[in-house]
Design a protein around this motif. Structure first.
Motif, PDB file in Angstrom:
ATOM      1  N   MET A 927     -13.632 -33.427 -33.156  1.00  0.00           N
ATOM      2  CA  MET A 927     -13.679 -32.994 -31.760  1.00  0.00           C
ATOM      3  C   MET A 927     -14.860 -32.065 -31.462  1.00  0.00           C
ATOM      4  N   ILE A 928     -15.290 -31.350 -32.490  1.00  0.00           N
ATOM      5  CA  ILE A 928     -16.456 -30.489 -32.335  1.00  0.00           C
ATOM      6  C   ILE A 928     -17.716 -31.355 -32.439  1.00  0.00           C
ATOM      7  N   VAL A 930     -18.347 -34.435 -31.902  1.00  0.00           N
ATOM      8  CA  VAL A 930     -18.694 -35.393 -30.855  1.00  0.00           C
ATOM      9  C   VAL A 930     -19.439 -34.723 -29.699  1.00  0.00           C
ATOM     10  N   LEU A 931     -19.270 -33.409 -29.595  1.00  0.00           N
ATOM     11  CA  LEU A 931     -19.967 -32.672 -28.537  1.00  0.00           C
ATOM     12  C   LEU A 931     -21.258 -32.027 -29.040  1.00  0.00           C
ATOM     13  N   GLY A 933     -24.610 -32.193 -29.649  1.00  0.00           N
ATOM     14  CA  GLY A 933     -25.812 -32.966 -29.377  1.00  0.00           C
ATOM     15  C   GLY A 933     -25.552 -34.200 -28.559  1.00  0.00           C
ATOM     16  N   PRO A 934     -26.625 -34.916 -28.261  1.00  0.00           N
ATOM     17  CA  PRO A 934     -26.529 -36.042 -27.326  1.00  0.00           C
ATOM     18  C   PRO A 934     -26.057 -37.339 -27.969  1.00  0.00           C
ATOM     19  N   PHE A 935     -25.871 -37.359 -29.273  1.00  0.00           N
ATOM     20  CA  PHE A 935     -25.580 -38.638 -29.919  1.00  0.00           C
ATOM     21  C   PHE A 935     -24.117 -38.803 -30.346  1.00  0.00           C
ATOM     22  N   GLY A 936     -23.264 -37.944 -29.792  1.00  0.00           N
ATOM     23  CA  GLY A 936     -21.846 -38.036 -30.131  1.00  0.00           C
ATOM     24  C   GLY A 936     -21.222 -39.302 -29.564  1.00  0.00           C
ATOM     25  N   ASP A 937     -20.461 -39.987 -30.398  1.00  0.00           N
ATOM     26  CA  ASP A 937     -19.777 -41.193 -29.932  1.00  0.00           C
ATOM     27  C   ASP A 937     -18.570 -41.404 -30.840  1.00  0.00           C
ATOM     28  N   LEU A 938     -17.405 -41.117 -30.301  1.00  0.00           N
ATOM     29  CA  LEU A 938     -16.213 -41.171 -31.148  1.00  0.00           C
ATOM     30  C   LEU A 938     -15.931 -42.567 -31.683  1.00  0.00           C
ATOM     31  N   TYR A 939     -16.383 -43.577 -30.955  1.00  0.00           N
ATOM     32  CA  TYR A 939     -16.114 -44.937 -31.416  1.00  0.00           C
ATOM     33  C   TYR A 939     -17.278 -45.520 -32.209  1.00  0.00           C
ATOM     34  N   HIS A 941     -20.267 -46.808 -31.673  1.00  0.00           N
ATOM     35  CA  HIS A 941     -20.742 -48.141 -31.306  1.00  0.00           C
ATOM     36  C   HIS A 941     -21.897 -48.580 -32.197  1.00  0.00           C
TER      37      HIS A 941
END
Lengths: 1147, 375
Positions: A927-928, A930-931, A933-939, A941
């Motif tokens: 949860m930390i 993913v936030l 920087g700009p490249f967070g993506d939980l899934y 892709h």
């Protein structure tokens, strides 16, 4: 869509039916009760209990969260079914009081942050160290009875670190093995045989001598930032002290000859110590609690990203601003904190000394300085001899003996300094007192020299109408005439080189802005707080920076006042807040106090050492024929390392890849106490799984340099989730095993209270012997902490304000002269060309010739040039560069180039810390992350991504375009090939695979051209993470054997820098206050006068690796969408200009 | 369609349901000048409400950096592009709302994000407008600028989600104006996801329902502020209840900031939802951008805020933010102290405008020691 109805059918239906029709159709289609207007009424709200149930909890309790961020928050844990389901602030800080009943207010609440809240996912996370883990090969080495080669080294086959299998054992077995290894190392490296082995292993002879013949001296213990756990973390040094028992056994010596192990430093190791502060004030660091900002007129936030690194105290800044405080931000980018500034000056990284000198020059030239402050509190009126470059001594002029001092106790030769709590004033040895003598200033009124003693400061200063800006000939007592100049005159002449135009060229700060700021702060003396951050401190010229910024502060009367002071903010460190700590760490292991009601009798057997030598390939600095590390600093070879509460010493070590590839192979045991599988665990031999904060069974204590609180870690009611024990229990356990191995039961007695669950006995002893905590009962503090309430430190002031005591009571600083000293007369400083507070160019992060002393010819600057050390003037190799004393004027300097520029290197690469991590805690929590920087993506892709976020470099968009890199692309970042990422990389593909830095590039419009940035906080790649990324179908960079999760595909932010050593950090002559108490010392002292490193020094080449689009096809999506800098669609351009709104009557 | 009055637009507008204001309206003021983008609010919300399966991507509360940040990607830009004629005449909005510009057969002008639009939730973090050059010197307004925008559901007076729900599964609570998606009745058609211009309703593929911020109503019911407020260490937030403009009371913090000082402004008022989270606009950003986001009152609000140093009531109230968990419905200032009380009139918090300085005696006779700041 569900229920087989397509959206367009549905819309068609309701469109045809209209509003009334919908209600009807709803009823018909789904058989629900009519909802005529859900704005006004809703029939059945019983379902709302779902959320009320989610909110419910069975109980709460408090625990203390203290990563090394200075905040130390007592948090509330909310428990349901025995599990902590969420965390929140205690909201009780406003009830904290001191011994006198003084109280803070609820403006201190809430104290918490996102990282603390995310701990729920970490305490139960899959990377918890769930027991005791041992590396397979290491266990085999132990089981085989410690076979060794002729030179003493264990066979390589046992040391496949980072790639080996791990075995789970009990803590008891682990402790037994670790104890056996310690004993074996002590035996192997003691005596003549030990010396022979170390010699054959090619250690520098001076480091072999530093063992003093005792194998225990090759063991390095470290409690990472011991202030953060005054018993359980600091306990590592107690363990180091107890190694004297082992030495006594191994070498057969008594308590008088026995030696303890070595203890690594902390504050200085983290590059947090501002090394020039002790050079000016004689004590560790000048600073102020951050809420002091409520009381100043101007705040300068300088190279400090306050709102991201001092988050719970950011509101003091923004609230002060509401009430009229002017906030000026000086940064090398448009930083987060810049967005809270009234004025912002964007500067070139690593040029803080020059900027401060430029401002000093304005103030000196225009005579805007606070003359009373200069006369009373600085050495600027003190005369310096031009023949020797030493301060002129009163005895040489007036004859006679040294003055009797009122404010300083001179200790006779064999007299012992009392414990710190009894100190009412400074102590100095007779030898040091005689060496210092007294000083001389020139009285213009009498036109005669006048003596000056340490007592003559503040109100007791007799300096009035001194000669400041001219040379004078002084007749000595022996009749000899000597040309002297006041330090003021020397400094002024040097600062004059930094005229506004030159300063602008060097620093990029516009001349007018710099001049205005200088005049502004000079106009309101004593009303400006200057907060410097970690940024400028992580450059090689850090001590120049301190001396120059403190000069600026002193000239404007801004040292030591509540509303006017200077501070350096990096890390938490002042263990002296508990100056009774020797009761714990230094209890004499041969003379243990078993009565809980009595005090211990400390005797220090362990010896501190800077970890920077370990970081410097385990040797001191030699340049040509010259050993530039002072003898008080010389390290011993490192054969074992044991650390707790720290990832910085290995997993996130500066020059990490050189350390793990080239240094670790000579270290025989790396033991780690951890609760989370960090990069350090990846490279360890044995990992003791320990309790996390929320399940502590032994209470502890901490305090802070940025807030006034004394914070307890209360014992918690939470059952241990995994098979862990307390940090302090690991120490007790391994001692118990040493007792078994050696038959010396004192190893057991030493940890008696810990084993009995009475750690509070030690905590109470510390409180009773600490100046600002005596009078507190530990159990009372713990009971309050259980309610969420901390206590207040009984410091002289709240907010704490270093220098207040000096300025208010006219007592001397911890220097020879008792004044803030801007001139440094010691030989090492003269040789370095740094007897004056100069500006050196950064040692790597510069476009110009590195490490140049920017100076015209100056009568007092006579550095030892390269030739003197037997090296060529044009030798700019990294090691030689560290001790290279070459002065060039700015006009000359700006004609030079960084030696790598010819090879296409052109970017400064700096690595600051950010809001998403406190160091590396807890950045790999989903949860930390993913936030971050700009490249967070939980899934995820893009399966190339190592985690749900990943490391990236911020680059100026125009620069990126010029090198053909698109926003979001993967890039290679290559540092100086001479020795980075590790020495010998050219022939080592296997290790280069995880060491070469590969990361995303982000177009970052906030950084000027030529300056790139990568956040410091992310987890590096390891052999296991690279292997995992290849082997796993999902591409996660996760070690298949350990679960370690990297945030880089390869390399890390530590790929580009190295271990840098600066001679002025390593003198034997600098006078300073001791760590604990008011005694004065000279030479090495950990965390006060020792190397600090320069991790922000790196000059790199950046080249495109892969396109940023998913699967390496095309542009990264946000860029393709036209919402990124340089990729703006027409609509985005309109948006940026506020163009979607029209106001009638305006164009 | 009904005709309703939207005071933020200074006019009547069309809405699917007739005007029906709650007994009182949950509202909030966020001071963007104090926001530090620490994301503690985000985590407070996430660890409390959306840590389940199907909720991974959901941020009921998020903080984005303006101008380059947006979550989901370009949520506001896309709608601004779709909505024509956003013109103000003084305080009156003469353009169309998203209700008034709904395509034929639809109730709201909207769009539904794709799954990938929820990736990169912190895109644009700390990216400033205009490229910084070596030697930049900035003073207010900053030539290069960004600011942080913390966002939760606006619990709008005229929610687009509510109006768009074909099942009537979204309602506004009469007692506090909080807007909820009935998790029992929702069938996951995602019309609300499409309609909400702030994109604060999220579809949960595991439950098959849409979810959104509930303003922590279980806490509000107990007189305690929501999670993202209590955990806000920038102390930017204050929750309360907002009166209609003509009923504003000077001692109600929400009324004082929104109606009386007019220092706190709605987000995208032109969309027509009468949102109830009010923002103090960033004083260092250009007026033009602030006006685009916060409406025609932006310039005056920035001026009022910058004058807080001469306005102790305003400065005092801003220092009260975040100092108590309780919902403060009344406040008053006396000298350097500002106090807040709850619904029952009981004082729940009292803080000074300036945190006290303590100078302890150098000699502590009782403990026989000399105090010092560097022991």
């Amino acid at each position: 869509m569900k229920n087989g109805m397509e959206r367009r059918d549905f819309l068609g239906m309701i469109g045809a039916a209209g509003f009334g029709g919908l209600v009807a159709s709803t009823r018909e289609a789904w058989g629900l009760g009519a909802v005529t207007n859900p704005l006004g009424a809703y029939p059945d709200r019983g379902w709302e209990r779902v959320y009320r149930d989610l909110w419910k909890y069975d109980s709460t309790y408090t625990f203390t969260c203290a990563p090394n961020d200075t905040h130390n928050c007592i948090l509330n844990a909310y428990v349901r079914n025995g599990v902590v389901v969420r965390i929140g602030p205690s909201m009780k800080y406003g009830e904290a009081t001191d011994l006198l009943g003084n109280k803070v207010t609820h403006r201190w609440d809430p104290r918490v942050c996102q990282k603390g809240l995310a701990l729920t996912r970490r305490f139960y996370g899959d990377r918890r160290v769930m027991g005791c883990m041992i590396r397979k090969g290491f266990k085999e080495w132990h089981d085989a009875g410690f076979p060794r080669e002729g030179n003493g080294l264990p066979p390589r086959k046992y040391y496949n670190r980072g790639r080996d299998e791990w075995l789970r054992i009990t803590h008891d077995e682990g402790a037994k093995i670790a104890a056996a290894v310690l004993k074996n190392i002590a035996e192997t490296y003691s005596g003549a045989e030990g010396k022979r082995r170390l010699t054959e292993q090619h250690y520098d002879p001076v480091t072999i001598d530093a063992t003093e013949g005792a194998g225990v001296r090759t063991m390095k213990f470290r409690g990472g930032m011991p202030l953060l756990g005054i018993t359980r973390v600091f306990g590592m040094y107690r363990l180091a002290n107890s190694m004297a028992l082992l030495d006594a056994k191994v070498r057969g010596v008594g308590p008088d000859q026995a030696l303890g192990a070595k203890g690594f430093d902390n504050y200085s190791w983290h590059t947090d110590l501002p090394p020039g502060h002790p050079m000016v004030s004689g004590q560790q660091t000048v600073e102020f609690d951050l809420h002091a900002v409520e009381h100043c007129q101007t705040l300068i936030v300088w190279g400090m990203n306050w709102i991201t690194t001092k988050m719970p105290d950011a509101h003091w800044l923004t609230e002060a601003r509401i009430k009229g405080t002017k906030v000026v931000v000086i940064a090398c980018e448009y930083s987060a904190t810049a967005s809270k500034g009234d004025d912002v000056i964007v500067v070139r990284p690593g040029t803080t000394p020059a900027l401060a000198l430029g401002m000093c020059n304005v103030i000196l030239r225009e005579k805007l300085y606070d003359a009373a402050y200069v006369n009373q509190w600085t050495d600027l009126p003190v005369l310096v001899r031009m023949d020797t470059l030493k301060y002129l001594r009163a005895k040489d002029v007036f004859g006679g003996e040294v003055a009797q001092l009122r404010n300083t106790t001179v200790l006779a030769k064999d007299a012992k300094e009392p414990p710190p709590i009894q100190h009412t004033r400074s102590f100095v040895s007779e030898a040091m007192r005689m060496e210092w003598g007294d000083f001389v200033w020139w009285d213009r009124t009498a036109n005669a020299p006048k003596p000056l003693t340490r007592d003559m400061v503040g109100k007791n200063s007799n300096v009035q109408n001194p000669l400041l800006d001219d040379a004078v000939e002084v007749t000595l007592a022996d009749g000899k005439k000597v040309r002297c100049r006041p330090a003021f005159d020397l400094v002024s002449e040097y600062a004059a080189h930094f005229d506004p135009k030159t300063t602008e060229e060097i620093t990029w700060a516009p001349a007018a802005a710099m001049e205005d700021l200088a005049r502004h702060i000079a106009k309101q003396p004593g009303k400006t707080l200057i907060a410097l951050g970690m940024g400028p401190n992580q450059f090689f010229n850090s001590d120049n920076k301190d001396r120059d910024t403190m000069l600026l502060a002193a000239l404007t009367g801004n040292v030591g006042k509540i509303a006017g002071n200077i501070g350096s903010y990096a890390g938490n460190y002042r263990v002296a807040l508990f100056n009774g700590a020797p009761q714990w760490i230094n209890e004499n292991p041969f003379d243990i106090e078993a009565d809980a009601g009595k005090s211990a009798r400390p005797r220090q057997y362990w010896k501190p050492e800077s970890a920077h030598y370990y970081n410097h390939e385990d040797h001191p600095l030699r340049v040509g024929n010259k050993l530039l590390t002072g003898k008080t600093h010389i390290p011993a070879p490192t054969k074992s390392m044991w650390f707790a509460n720290a990832n910085s010493i290995l997993g996130n070590v500066k020059w990490h890849f050189n350390t793990v590839v080239n240094v670790l192979p000579r270290i025989e045991m790396v033991a780690v106490n951890e609760w989370w599988w960090s990069a350090s665990c990846e490279w360890a031999d044995i990992v003791f799984g320990v309790d996390a904060w929320f399940e502590l069974k032994h209470p502890d204590m901490t305090a802070s340099v940025t807030n006034p609180f004394l914070v307890t870690f209360p014992r918690t009611p939470m059952k241990r989730v995994f098979n862990t024990i307390g940090d302090i229990e690991v120490q007790a356990l391994v001692s118990a095993k040493l007792a078994e191995l050696t038959g010396d039961l004192r190893f057991n007695d030493y940890w008696k209270f810990v084993r009995e669950g009475r750690t509070d006995v030690h905590l109470q002893r510390i409180l009773d012997h600490s100046t600002n905590t005596k009078g507190y009962r530990f159990l009372d503090l713990e009971a309050k902490a259980k309610q969420g309430i901390p206590a207040l430190m009984n410091s002289r002031t709240s907010p704490k304000c270093v220098g207040y005591d000096q300025v208010t009571d006219s007592i001397p600083w911890y220097t020879k002269s008792g004044r803030l000293e801007f001139y440094r007369e010691e030989d090492e400083f003269i040789a370095a060309g740094e007897n004056l507070p100069v500006h050196r160019e950064p040692v790597d992060s510069t476009f110009y010739e590195p490490n140049v002393i920017v100076s015209p010819k100056h009568e007092a600057l006579r550095p030892d040039g390269p030739e003197k050390y037997g090296v060529r003037r044009d030798d700019l190799s990294c090691e030689t560069r560290c001790g290279r004393n070459v002065a060039l004027t700015w006009a000359e300097t700006k004609q030079t180039k960084h030696p790598l520029m010819k090879d296409g290197f052109k970017f400064i690469f700096h690595t600051p810390k950010y809001r998403h991590g406190s160091h590396t805690t807890p950045i790999d929590t989903d949860m930390i992350a993913v936030l971050f920087g700009p490249f967070g993506d939980l899934y995820r892709h893009d399966k190339r991504s190592p985690f749900v976020t990943e490391g990236y470099v911020d680059i100026n968009p125009t620069d990126a375009q010029e090198i053909g890199v698109d926003d979001g692309d993967y890039v290679w970042i290559d540092p100086d090939p001479e020795d980075r990422p590790f020495r010998g990389w050219q022939k080592d593909k296997r290790n280069m695979e995880f060491a070469r830095l590969l990361c995303r590039a982000r177009y970052y419009p906030g950084t000027p051209r030529g300056v790139t940035r990568m956040w410091f906080n992310m987890y590096s790649a390891t052999p296991g993470s690279v292997e995992g990324q290849r082997a796993r179908a999902d591409g996660l960079a996760r070690n298949p054997r350990t679960g370690y999760q990297a945030m880089f595909r390869s390399g890390s932010h530590q790929s580009a820098t190295r271990g840098w050593l600066k001679p002025t950090w390593m003198t034997d002559s600098l006078v300073h206050k001791a760590m604990f108490g008011q005694g004065l010392r000279k030479g090495f002292e950990p965390d006060i006068h020792c190397p600090t490193g320069a991790p922000r020094e790196a000059f790199v080449k950046i080249s495109k690796a892969e396109p940023g689009g998913i699967g390496a096809r095309g542009l990264w999506r946000p860029a393709a969408m036209g919402i990124r800098p340089k990729y703006e669609s027409e609509a985005m351009k309109r948006y940026l200009g506020g163009g979607f709104i029209k106001q009638k009557g305006e164009a | 369609m009904a005709r309703v009055f939207n005071w933020q637009l200074g006019r009547e507008m069309s809405y699917w349901y007739p005007e029906a204001r709650p007994q009182r309206q949950f509202a909030a003021v966020f001071d963007t000048n104090k926001c530090i983008a620490c994301q503690t609010c985000t985590l407070a919300c996430k660890t409390t409400w959306t840590s389940g399966k199907g909720q991974e991507y959901m941020l009921w509360n998020n903080v984005e950096t303006k101008p380059y940040g947006s979550y989901p990607l370009a949520y506001d830009l896309k709608l601004l592009e779709m909505l024509n004629g956003q013109q103000w005449n003084g305080d009156k909005y003469e353009g169309q709302t998203i209700f008034e510009s709904a395509p034929a057969g639809e109730r709201v002008l909207g769009w539904r994000p794709e799954q990938q639009d929820y990736a990169y939730p912190n895109v644009g973090e700390d990216d400033c407008a205009n490229q910084v050059d070596a030697g930049a010197f900035l003073s207010i307004p900053h030539m290069n600028w960004f600011f942080y925008l913390a966002r939760i559901c606006n619990h709008c007076t005229y929610p687009a989600c509510l109006s768009s729900c074909p099942r009537g599964s979204i309602y506004k609570r009469q007692e506090d104006g909080i807007v909820l998606v009935d998790q029992g009745r929702c069938r996951g058609y995602q019309e609300c996801v499409r309609a909400c211009p702030y994109k604060k309703v999220f579809y949960n593929p595991m439950t098959g329902t849409s979810e959104k911020c509930i303003a922590c109503f279980p806490k509000i019911e107990q007189g305690i502020q929501p999670q993202c407020f209590v955990n806000c260490i920038g102390k930017i937030r204050l929750a309360g209840f907002l009166s209609k403009p003509e009923q504003a009371r000077a001692d109600n913090p929400m009324d004082y900031l929104v109606h009386i000082k007019k220092v706190a402004l709605p987000l995208f008022p032109q969309f027509g939802l009468e949102p109830n989270v009010y923002y103090i606009p960033p004083i260092h950003a250009p007026v033009s951008f602030n006006r685009q986001l916060f409406g025609p009152g932006a310039a005056a609000a920035m001026k009022t805020y910058r004058n807080a140093m001469n306005d102790a009531d305003l400065a005092g109230l801003l220092c009260l933010f975040g100092s108590t968990e309780a919902v403060v419905t009344r406040f008053r200032r006396q000298g350097d102290l500002v106090a807040g009380s709850d619904d029952k009139g009981a004082e729940v918090i009292r803080v000074p405008l300036h945190e006290p300085v303590y100078q302890r005696p150098a000699v502590d006779a009782k403990n026989q020691l000399v105090r010092i700041n560097c022991p």
